[in-house]
Design a protein around this motif. Structure first.
Motif, PDB file in Angstrom:
ATOM      1  N   ARG A 195       0.843  -1.189   0.000  1.00 30.54           N
ATOM      2  CA  ARG A 195       0.000   0.000   0.000  1.00 30.54           C
ATOM      3  C   ARG A 195       0.885   1.247   0.000  1.00 30.54           C
ATOM      4  NH1 ARG A 195      -5.458  -0.486   1.892  1.00 30.54           N
ATOM      5  NH2 ARG A 195      -6.028  -2.623   2.465  1.00 30.54           N
ATOM      6  N   ALA A 196       0.298   2.398  -0.252  1.00 24.18           N
ATOM      7  CA  ALA A 196       1.043   3.658  -0.213  1.00 24.18           C
ATOM      8  C   ALA A 196       0.152   4.741   0.374  1.00 24.18           C
ATOM      9  CB  ALA A 196       1.497   4.060  -1.613  1.00 24.18           C
ATOM     10  N   GLU A 197       0.766   5.660   1.125  1.00 25.50           N
ATOM     11  CA  GLU A 197      -0.012   6.754   1.693  1.00 25.50           C
ATOM     12  C   GLU A 197      -0.532   7.630   0.562  1.00 25.50           C
ATOM     13  OE1 GLU A 197       0.695  10.508   4.686  1.00 25.50           O
ATOM     14  OE2 GLU A 197       1.517   8.548   5.276  1.00 25.50           O
ATOM     15  N   CYS A 198      -1.771   8.032   0.691  1.00 24.15           N
ATOM     16  CA  CYS A 198      -2.398   8.827  -0.366  1.00 24.15           C
ATOM     17  C   CYS A 198      -3.254   9.922   0.253  1.00 24.15           C
ATOM     18  CB  CYS A 198      -3.244   7.933  -1.277  1.00 24.15           C
ATOM     19  SG  CYS A 198      -4.493   6.969  -0.388  1.00 24.15           S
ATOM     20  N   ASN A 199      -3.626  10.870  -0.562  1.00 18.54           N
ATOM     21  CA  ASN A 199      -4.349  12.048  -0.097  1.00 18.54           C
ATOM     22  C   ASN A 199      -5.843  11.768  -0.104  1.00 18.54           C
ATOM     23  OD1 ASN A 199      -4.895  14.655   0.743  1.00 18.54           O
ATOM     24  ND2 ASN A 199      -4.805  15.502  -1.332  1.00 18.54           N
ATOM     25  N   HIS A 200      -6.298  10.971   0.872  1.00 16.28           N
ATOM     26  CA  HIS A 200      -7.708  10.615   0.962  1.00 16.28           C
ATOM     27  C   HIS A 200      -8.497  11.822   1.467  1.00 16.28           C
ATOM     28  CE1 HIS A 200     -11.402   8.559   2.112  1.00 16.28           C
ATOM     29  NE2 HIS A 200     -10.989   7.499   1.462  1.00 16.28           N
ATOM     30  N   PRO A 201      -9.614  12.154   0.814  1.00 18.98           N
ATOM     31  CA  PRO A 201     -10.358  13.356   1.214  1.00 18.98           C
ATOM     32  C   PRO A 201     -11.008  13.252   2.592  1.00 18.98           C
ATOM     33  CG  PRO A 201     -11.569  12.105  -0.443  1.00 18.98           C
ATOM     34  CD  PRO A 201     -10.209  11.493  -0.362  1.00 18.98           C
ATOM     35  N   MET A 202     -11.194  12.023   3.112  1.00 16.25           N
ATOM     36  CA  MET A 202     -11.898  11.855   4.380  1.00 16.25           C
ATOM     37  C   MET A 202     -11.012  11.340   5.510  1.00 16.25           C
ATOM     38  SD  MET A 202     -15.017  12.698   3.487  1.00 16.25           S
ATOM     39  CE  MET A 202     -16.005  12.074   4.837  1.00 16.25           C
ATOM     40  N   ILE A 203      -9.887  10.640   5.163  1.00 17.62           N
ATOM     41  CA  ILE A 203      -9.092   9.954   6.191  1.00 17.62           C
ATOM     42  C   ILE A 203      -7.637  10.412   6.098  1.00 17.62           C
ATOM     43  CG2 ILE A 203      -8.432   7.716   7.158  1.00 17.62           C
ATOM     44  CD1 ILE A 203     -10.807   6.516   5.604  1.00 17.62           C
ATOM     45  N   PRO A 204      -7.125  11.124   7.103  1.00 12.16           N
ATOM     46  CA  PRO A 204      -5.713  11.538   7.074  1.00 12.16           C
ATOM     47  C   PRO A 204      -4.775  10.334   7.087  1.00 12.16           C
ATOM     48  CG  PRO A 204      -6.965  12.734   8.751  1.00 12.16           C
ATOM     49  CD  PRO A 204      -7.858  11.625   8.282  1.00 12.16           C
ATOM     50  N   HIS A 205      -3.676  10.446   6.348  1.00  9.86           N
ATOM     51  CA  HIS A 205      -2.625   9.418   6.310  1.00  9.86           C
ATOM     52  C   HIS A 205      -3.173   8.044   5.877  1.00  9.86           C
ATOM     53  CE1 HIS A 205      -0.299  12.456   8.344  1.00  9.86           C
ATOM     54  NE2 HIS A 205      -1.111  12.428   9.384  1.00  9.86           N
TER      55      HIS A 205
END
Length: 242
Positions: free
Chosen positions: A154-164
């Motif tokens: 997996r990779a960290e992504c800029n989720h609009p609802m969930i930080p990190h």
């Protein structure tokens, strides 16, 4: 299927709109059928298309044709995959194959949210099932078959609802008419949601056949497209992304 029903004969569209999970199995005297109790524990599911039925949850998948008319489900002998399992599951398969054949009287009860299906055989056997909406019913659309390759990490992504948030990294794969994989694209893209039915294992790269649904009326914080696992095509435990 009506929003609320008391007890009635099921329509064929009601049968195909749900996956039916085995809830109880009794003989003519009303006594539980011991060999089928394993099917309740393993959540045996009966599913219908317009002209075929499928049973999953035992050792092997069982499948075959059926006809439905005037509240009677007529099932010929079922075919089956042929893998070996523990004896109790193989006995479960044999019992299901015996009980789900011939003419079965179909009764529908409950409501649209929690329907129940009863199949009664001429010998007095009664199998009861609880309905769970198919994705087509739940999302209000027909699923589009596609293939997704899921990266090993997996990779960290800029989720609009969930930080990190740690996203699955995916890329679409194509196969020709002979089933030969076409060259994979170089770029991986984050998937900001899960794939229903798929549990990612860190370090395992997978190729999945999924169905993608357009969700007709999603909640405000839900995606408009939904991915549902159909089949695992390939697994690679080397931990590398090709």
């Amino acid at each position: 299927m009506p929003a609320s029903v008391a007890t009635s004969s099921a329509s064929q569209s009601s049968l195909t709109a749900y996956h039916w999970r085995l809830a109880s199995a009794t003989d003519a005297s009303g006594k539980s059928i011991a060999a089928l109790q394993k099917g309740i524990e393993h959540q045996v599911r009966l599913s219908f298309t317009d002209d075929a039925l499928n049973i999953r949850g035992g050792c092997n998948a069982q499948f075959g044709g059926y006809t439905y008319k005037n509240g009677v489900l007529s099932v010929a002998n079922l075919a089956s995959t042929m893998k070996a399992c523990e004896q109790s599951l193989m006995q479960l398969d044999a019992e299901l194959g015996q009980r789900l054949k011939g003419d079965l009287r179909v009764t529908l009860s409950g409501d649209k949210a929690e329907p129940a299906l009863e199949l009664a055989a001429e010998d007095g056997t009664v199998l009861k099932f609880v309905g769970e909406p198919t994705p087509e019913t739940l999302y209000g659309s027909t699923g589009q078959i596609m293939f997704l390759e899921v990266a090993a990490k997996r990779a960290e992504c800029n989720h609009p609802m969930i930080p990190h948030y740690q996203c699955l990294m995916v890329r679409e794969r194509k196969f020709n008419e002979a089933g030969i994989a076409q060259p994979a694209p170089d770029k991986w893209s984050p998937l900001y949601q899960s794939i229903e039915g798929f549990e990612h294992q860190d370090g395992v790269r997978t190729v999945l056949r999924v169905k993608r649904y357009d969700w007709k009326n999603p909640p405000a914080d839900a995606p408009s497209k939904v991915y549902v696992l159909d089949m695992v095509v390939e697994q690679d435990t080397s931990g590398k992304n090709r």
